[in-house]
Motif scaffolding. Structure first.
Motif, PDB file in Angstrom:
ATOM      1  N   ASP A 212      97.700  65.352  93.501  1.00 25.59           N
ATOM      2  CA  ASP A 212      98.090  66.762  93.463  1.00 25.59           C
ATOM      3  C   ASP A 212      97.829  67.367  94.851  1.00 25.59           C
ATOM      4  O   ASP A 212      96.854  66.991  95.507  1.00 25.59           O
ATOM      5  CB  ASP A 212      97.176  67.421  92.399  1.00 25.59           C
ATOM      6  N   LYS A 214      96.914  70.765  96.506  1.00 29.97           N
ATOM      7  CA  LYS A 214      96.477  72.108  96.092  1.00 29.97           C
ATOM      8  C   LYS A 214      96.596  73.171  97.184  1.00 29.97           C
ATOM      9  O   LYS A 214      96.728  74.349  96.877  1.00 29.97           O
ATOM     10  CB  LYS A 214      95.000  72.054  95.677  1.00 29.97           C
ATOM     11  N   GLY A 226      97.440  77.038  92.657  1.00 28.50           N
ATOM     12  CA  GLY A 226      97.570  76.283  91.403  1.00 28.50           C
ATOM     13  C   GLY A 226      97.998  74.859  91.698  1.00 28.50           C
ATOM     14  O   GLY A 226      97.588  73.925  91.023  1.00 28.50           O
ATOM     15  N   SER A 227      98.802  74.671  92.714  1.00 25.41           N
ATOM     16  CA  SER A 227      99.283  73.379  93.225  1.00 25.41           C
ATOM     17  C   SER A 227     100.627  73.629  93.890  1.00 25.41           C
ATOM     18  O   SER A 227     101.394  74.485  93.467  1.00 25.41           O
ATOM     19  CB  SER A 227      99.479  72.349  92.115  1.00 25.41           C
ATOM     20  N   TYR A 273      91.964  65.760  81.019  1.00 23.14           N
ATOM     21  CA  TYR A 273      92.385  65.688  82.421  1.00 23.14           C
ATOM     22  C   TYR A 273      91.136  65.589  83.260  1.00 23.14           C
ATOM     23  O   TYR A 273      90.242  66.424  83.128  1.00 23.14           O
ATOM     24  CB  TYR A 273      93.162  66.966  82.715  1.00 23.14           C
ATOM     25  N   ASN A 289      89.671  69.082  82.666  1.00 25.78           N
ATOM     26  CA  ASN A 289      90.474  70.093  82.005  1.00 25.78           C
ATOM     27  C   ASN A 289      90.790  69.587  80.598  1.00 25.78           C
ATOM     28  O   ASN A 289      90.846  68.376  80.375  1.00 25.78           O
ATOM     29  CB  ASN A 289      91.776  70.369  82.765  1.00 25.78           C
ATOM     30  N   ARG A 291      93.535  69.865  78.913  1.00 25.03           N
ATOM     31  CA  ARG A 291      94.995  70.031  78.780  1.00 25.03           C
ATOM     32  C   ARG A 291      95.669  69.206  79.854  1.00 25.03           C
ATOM     33  O   ARG A 291      94.997  68.651  80.720  1.00 25.03           O
ATOM     34  CB  ARG A 291      95.320  71.508  79.012  1.00 25.03           C
ATOM     35  N   GLY A 293      97.670  68.775  83.332  1.00 21.47           N
ATOM     36  CA  GLY A 293      97.698  69.529  84.584  1.00 21.47           C
ATOM     37  C   GLY A 293      99.069  70.149  84.793  1.00 21.47           C
ATOM     38  O   GLY A 293     100.063  69.689  84.240  1.00 21.47           O
ATOM     39  N   ASP A 294      99.079  71.180  85.578  1.00 16.29           N
ATOM     40  CA  ASP A 294     100.329  71.769  86.027  1.00 16.29           C
ATOM     41  C   ASP A 294     100.282  71.684  87.544  1.00 16.29           C
ATOM     42  O   ASP A 294      99.469  72.377  88.155  1.00 16.29           O
ATOM     43  CB  ASP A 294     100.416  73.222  85.561  1.00 16.29           C
ATOM     44  N   PRO A 295     100.996  70.789  88.168  1.00 15.74           N
ATOM     45  CA  PRO A 295     102.229  70.116  87.754  1.00 15.74           C
ATOM     46  C   PRO A 295     102.113  68.717  87.161  1.00 15.74           C
ATOM     47  O   PRO A 295     103.131  68.146  86.776  1.00 15.74           O
ATOM     48  CB  PRO A 295     102.989  70.002  89.074  1.00 15.74           C
ATOM     49  N   GLU A 296     100.919  68.149  87.055  1.00 14.44           N
ATOM     50  CA  GLU A 296     100.850  66.720  86.703  1.00 14.44           C
ATOM     51  C   GLU A 296     101.551  66.386  85.380  1.00 14.44           C
ATOM     52  O   GLU A 296     101.994  65.258  85.181  1.00 14.44           O
ATOM     53  CB  GLU A 296      99.392  66.257  86.643  1.00 14.44           C
TER      54      GLU A 296
HETATM   55  N1  GLY Z   1      96.922  70.822  88.888  1.00 15.33           N
HETATM   56  C1  GLY Z   1      95.664  71.350  88.567  1.00 15.33           C
HETATM   57  C2  GLY Z   1      95.510  71.918  87.214  1.00 15.33           C
HETATM   58  O1  GLY Z   1      96.391  71.901  86.383  1.00 15.33           O
HETATM   59  O2  GLY Z   1      94.443  72.430  86.923  1.00 15.33           O
END
Ligand code: GLY
Ligand code: AMP
Length: 423
Positions: A212, A214, A226-227, A273, A289, A291, A293-296
């Protein structure tokens, strides 16, 4: 079974979840707090809420077999607990197990108490003496973190954000005033990577590893965001991660899932995560995390071969089997408003040449934080949209993503150097 699935959340991550659900035959009932045009298009029913709060009156109007929770906030508010009281099984942990993300102190203490490897030295401080003691013990090589959710923006690091001890003490004291405690931990050095896994509380299966990006600007300059993008490789691993590191990473995540169950008395189910730092001493956990990831999420769900609805059912039935993923590279490029993240220009129209983009192979656009008004798509203060490509090699995935970016116009920008170091 009809496969009516409630999807909570309205960002690009949830757009990717919606696409994976739709592809596997689900009818989506989406609960949105922003009018994401991508999710709306894929949904059979849309319930719009001003915010994802604890007003659950909408549940009476839906019939669903399953729910998937995208973001951390509804997890922190106990959406999984509440939906299950209405008989709807949920992909996503209950409120207590979700503390692995919602309280950094909980996560660090859990790792310490259950002897889980990869925990940096840390101190939980409640007053100035303790803060000074921690900074001294760590030779002023420290990360200062608030306990709770901050959208990735509350962590400050010596050297990067603080030039002297007094600035660090000031920041720690601000956090203590707000939360009663602050976490000060050893500054880890190395290269970060993301490991996500599905778990039904018993089995845990890792997804392809992701890197990622960041920082806001090229060459990892500027503030954390956020990324700005994320990549993965065709072998589902990362070139700088050895098999030994991968094994250790999986072990840390497995042990964490087991420890959460023992500590809270409730199983951990859904997605876990782990953000890791690959150091000269192996992988260290930066944070968990609860949940995707966003964007993962976009990287891994674009590769998932097992129908996502099957994986979701196996998670809620506690019958999880190893899912399979394609051996392709993925490349995610986030397009953000000009000025993001410090002074983003909001409410600006963006023009997407869908026809041109559709001629490029294996490109998917995922809407992030946008508003739709009179057929126009407008930016907000947050990330606008993600371009996701898949290809046999990282180079091809990268080239097609940057080609697609040429057909998106407006007051927007993106990083030009995502994945460059691997070419
Ligand atoms: N890409 C980091 C997050 O979703 O927290
Ligand atoms: P977090 O909100 O915990 O993901 O932290 C945001 C970012 O701060 C991480 O992605 C890292 O780049 C950095 N960070 C967090 N904790 C540490 C640490 N202990 N050492 C070095 N960097 C860290």
């Amino acid at each position: 079974m009809e496969n009516n699935v409630i999807l909570i959340g309205s960002g690009a991550r949830e757009h990717a979840i919606a696409l994976a659900l739709k592809k596997s035959g689900a009818n989506i009932i989406s609960i949105l707090d922003k009018k994401n045009p991508g999710i709306i298009r894929l949904s059979s029913k849309v319930i719009f809420k001003q915010s994802l709060d604890t007003d659950f009156s909408w549940i009476k109007n839906v019939k669903a077999d399953l729910a998937v929770i995208g973001p951390e906030k509804p997890l922190s508010l106990g959406y999984a607990d509440t939906l299950e009281t209405y008989g709807i099984p949920v992909v996503g942990p209950y409120k207590k197990p979700a503390q692995i993300e919602t309280s950094k102190i909980f996560a660090r203490k859990l790792m310490e108490q259950y002897n889980i490897p990869g925990n940096p030295i840390f101190f939980v401080c409640e007053n100035e003496n303790e803060v000074r003691h921690a900074l001294k013990e760590l030779n002023f090589e420290a990360a200062i973190k608030p306990d709770g959710l901050t959208g990735g923006k509350g962590v400050k690091i010596t050297g990067d954000h603080f030039q002297d001890i007094e600035q660090a003490v000031d920041y720690a004291m601000q956090l203590i005033k707000k939360d009663g405690a602050v976490i000060i931990e050893q500054k880890l050095k190395g290269t970060e990577f993301t490991a996500q896994a599905f778990t039904d509380g018993r089995e845990i299966y890792i997804m392809p590893l992701v890197k990622d990006y960041k920082r806001a600007y090229d060459n990892d300059q500027g503030p954390n965001t956020g990324s700005m993008g994320a990549i993965s490789f065709p072998d589902q691993q990362l070139p700088y991660i050895s098999n030994e590191t991968l094994e250790k990473t999986i072990d840390i995540m497995k042990k964490a899932v087991q420890a959460v169950k023992r500590e809270t008395g409730e199983p951990y189910k859904g997605i876990i995560y782990g953000q890791f730092m690959q150091t000269i001493n192996g992988p260290f956990l930066i944070e968990f995390n609860a949940r995707f990831g966003d964007p993962e999420a976009m990287n891994v769900l674009s590769l998932l071969k097992t129908p996502f609805i099957e994986v979701a059912k196996q998670i809620t039935n506690k019958t999880l089997k190893k899912p399979s993923f394609e051996n392709k590279a993925t490349f995610c490029l986030y397009v953000v408003p000009e000025g993001y993240p410090e002074n983003p220009v909001k409410n600006q129209p963006i023009m997407i040449d869908h026809e041109k983009i559709s001629q490029i192979k294996n490109v998917t656009l995922f809407y992030g934080s946008v508003n739709q008004q009179d057929n126009q798509i407008l930016t907000t203060s947050s990330r606008t949209l993600a371009i996701l490509t898949t290809a046999p090699t990282l180079l091809e995935a990268r080239n097609t993503a940057y080609e697609a970016a040429r057909y998106i116009h407006g007051k927007i920008r993106f990083r030009k150097d995502i994945g460059k170091e691997f070419l």
